[in-house]
Design a protein around this motif. Structure first.
Motif, short mmCIF file in Angstrom:
data_model
loop_
_atom_site.label_atom_id
_atom_site.label_comp_id
_atom_site.label_asym_id
_atom_site.label_seq_id
_atom_site.Cartn_x
_atom_site.Cartn_y
_atom_site.Cartn_z
N LEU A 141 0.83 -1.33 -0.09
CA LEU A 141 0.09 0.06 -0.01
C LEU A 141 0.80 1.39 -0.05
O LEU A 141 0.46 2.24 -0.64
N TYR A 142 1.94 1.22 0.67
CA TYR A 142 2.83 2.36 0.72
C TYR A 142 4.37 2.16 0.45
O TYR A 142 4.99 1.44 1.17
N HIS A 143 4.77 2.50 -0.75
CA HIS A 143 6.01 2.51 -0.88
C HIS A 143 6.76 3.89 -1.08
O HIS A 143 7.26 4.17 -2.29
N TRP A 144 6.45 4.84 -0.24
CA TRP A 144 7.26 5.89 -0.26
C TRP A 144 6.57 7.01 -1.17
O TRP A 144 7.15 8.23 -0.94
N ASP A 145 5.65 6.77 -2.14
CA ASP A 145 5.22 8.17 -2.94
C ASP A 145 4.13 8.61 -2.45
O ASP A 145 2.89 8.69 -2.69
N LEU A 146 4.18 9.48 -1.23
CA LEU A 146 3.14 10.14 -0.39
C LEU A 146 2.67 11.20 -1.39
O LEU A 146 3.61 11.96 -1.94
N PRO A 147 1.26 11.60 -1.57
CA PRO A 147 0.99 12.62 -2.18
C PRO A 147 1.46 13.88 -1.56
O PRO A 147 1.63 14.18 -0.49
N GLN A 148 1.93 14.79 -2.54
CA GLN A 148 2.86 16.18 -2.25
C GLN A 148 1.46 17.04 -1.53
O GLN A 148 2.20 17.80 -0.37
N TYR A 149 0.43 16.96 -1.66
CA TYR A 149 -0.75 17.79 -1.15
C TYR A 149 -0.62 17.48 0.48
O TYR A 149 -1.06 18.15 1.42
N LEU A 150 -0.26 16.30 0.91
CA LEU A 150 -0.06 15.70 2.20
C LEU A 150 1.07 16.26 2.93
O LEU A 150 1.24 16.68 3.94
#
Length: 467
Positions: A141-150
């Motif tokens: 589910l999460y491999h480091w590509d957090l949305p920039q808006y967060l």
């Protein structure tokens, strides 16, 4: 179905300067999981397609000097369009599983936003493609590509990102859970926290140890809260987390180096393993880093300790630790010892470190099935005039590490699967395209795929005896 294997290297005779062990698929159970790993940002491209919004890595790539070759992942391996070919290759190699990650910026495109159906549709097609080829989907589910808006509101340092992650994970598991049963909540939270927020090597590029520990805590809380939610959404769910773990050596027998190794182990390994298995954060590291400790709310540690169905272990190399007065707050430093075999990345090649690490986990923590969710090596591969890529060092690396895995099982370690990193050459984070980990060579100018010698060996290994 296209094939790059029939026309690839046909002479797979193993010749090496090392004395290589003998390893066969029959050394492992018939139901052993054999797969390869990839991640969305590193391979997909399609950065502005079908509603995807920028991630922290898109922003990081735009900052001068952050990526060694000045590149970005706007196209990467163009997997967004070429996924059928890539899945064909995984099938032809003889894999029975495929580990991939889902790009959060494709799914939730604004704070509090509804799920982006075009993004979900892409992963639905991808999962169907895996199943059509007999590949068991393993979704991260999460491999480091957090949305920039967060990140704009504090990223993982802001507790609100936990809620955003849970909304994202809920949308994905509801859509794909009828077909995807194996779920990894996070890949390498140590890297998310420490490389992203302490040494600044990775996005978002912050250098703040207190922030790093807060990020680590919020990531682990989000993991723990996601586990029961995934189980509620997915019938017969199999849920775990993938940790980057390292066996450690002290640079010398001195008391200072021995103590430094223990401190480093506390942050590198135990800071994640201990709370995951219900022990809370290591007391020795809490005492040493008292002024940097994260804010922990009532119930957080119970959430982190929610039992998992498996532990994913990413193993690459051991670390040698020496004391260092100039490196607060842990006062440790890595030391590279001369004469050690290394990959093109400079990482020590130490297959027995894998066995040692896995055995340590089984001795120190409650029994849980283990999967090697990443293991691989980078070398300076070259496409030869005859169309071959003779990466014998990587082939030998796989042989030796699979032998170590076999020996770990013989010692009683409950290892149930192995995922090679990686299927194809890709965008290697801060290294850009300078590092190649794939069993398949990618010409990034043309996107042509060429099977390497290591891939041909793996194909022969898996298909020689599949009983």
């Amino acid at each position: 179905m296209s094939s790059i294997i029939q026309s690839a290297i046909t002479d797979t005779t193993v010749t090496s300067s090392h004395h290589l062990p003998t390893v066969a698929r029959s050394d492992f159970p018939s139901n052993f999981v054999w797969g390869c790993s990839t991640s969305s940002f590193q391979i997909e491209g399609g950065a502005d397609l079908d509603g995807r919004v920028p991630s922290i890595w898109d922003s990081f790539c735009q900052q001068a000097g952050k990526i060694r070759d000045g590149s970005n992942a706007l196209v990467a391996c163009d997997h967004y369009h070429r996924w059928p070919e890539d899945l064909d290759i995984a099938k032809q190699l003889g894999m029975n599983a495929y580990r991939f990650s889902i790009a959060w910026p494709r799914i939730i495109t604004e704070i509090g936003g509804a799920p982006n159906q075009r993004g979900l549709d892409f992963y639905s097609r991808l999962v169907d493609g895996m199943l059509e080829r007999g590949l068991q989907p393993w979704a991260t589910l999460y491999h480091w590509d957090l949305p920039q808006y967060l990140q704009d509101i504090g990223g993982w340092e802001n507790r609100a990102t936990i809620d955003a992650y849970l909304a994202y994970a809920d949308a994905v598991t509801r859509r794909l859970g009828d077909r995807v049963k194996n779920w990894i909540t996070h890949n390498e939270p140590w890297c998310t926290a420490m490389h992203g927020n302490w040494d600044g090597m990775h996005a978002p590029g912050q250098k703040n140890f207190k922030a790093a520990l807060q990020v680590a805590h919020h990531v682990m809380v989000s993991h723990g809260l996601a586990v029961p939610m995934i189980r509620a959404n997915v019938t017969d769910a199999h849920v775990g987390i993938a940790l980057s773990l390292h066996p450690l050596r002290a640079a010398s027998q001195s008391e200072e180096d021995q103590e430094a190794m223990q401190r480093h182990d506390g942050l590198r390994n135990r800071w994640f393993l201990d709370p995951l298995f219900g022990r809370g954060y290591p007391l020795d590291i809490q005492a040493h880093c008292a002024e940097f400790l994260p804010e922990i709310r009532l119930g957080d540690l119970d959430a982190i300790a929610t039992p998992v169905d498996f532990l994913g272990v990413n193993y690459y190399f051991p670390e040698t630790i020496a004391a260092a007065a100039e490196n607060p707050p842990l006062h440790t430093r890595l030391r590279e010892l001369a004469g050690r075999e290394r990959t093109g990345f400079g990482w020590e090649v130490a297959p027995d470190g894998m066995r040692e690490l896995l055995y340590r986990i089984t001795q120190d923590y409650p029994a849980v099935p283990i999967y090697l969710t990443e293991n691989g090596s980078s070398y300076d591969d070259q496409l030869e005039a005859d169309g071959s890529v003779n990466d014998s060092q990587r082939r030998d690396y796989f042989i030796r590490h699979l032998d170590a895995l076999k020996r770990a099982r013989q010692q009683g370690v409950d290892v149930r699967g192995y995922f090679a990193w990686s299927l194809i050459d890709n965008f290697e984070w801060a290294e850009g395209y300078l590092r190649r980990f794939g069993m398949v060579y990618v010409d990034f100018a043309t996107q042509a795929r060429t099977l390497k010698q290591s891939g041909q060996w793996f194909c022969d290994f898996l298909n020689r005896s599949n009983k």
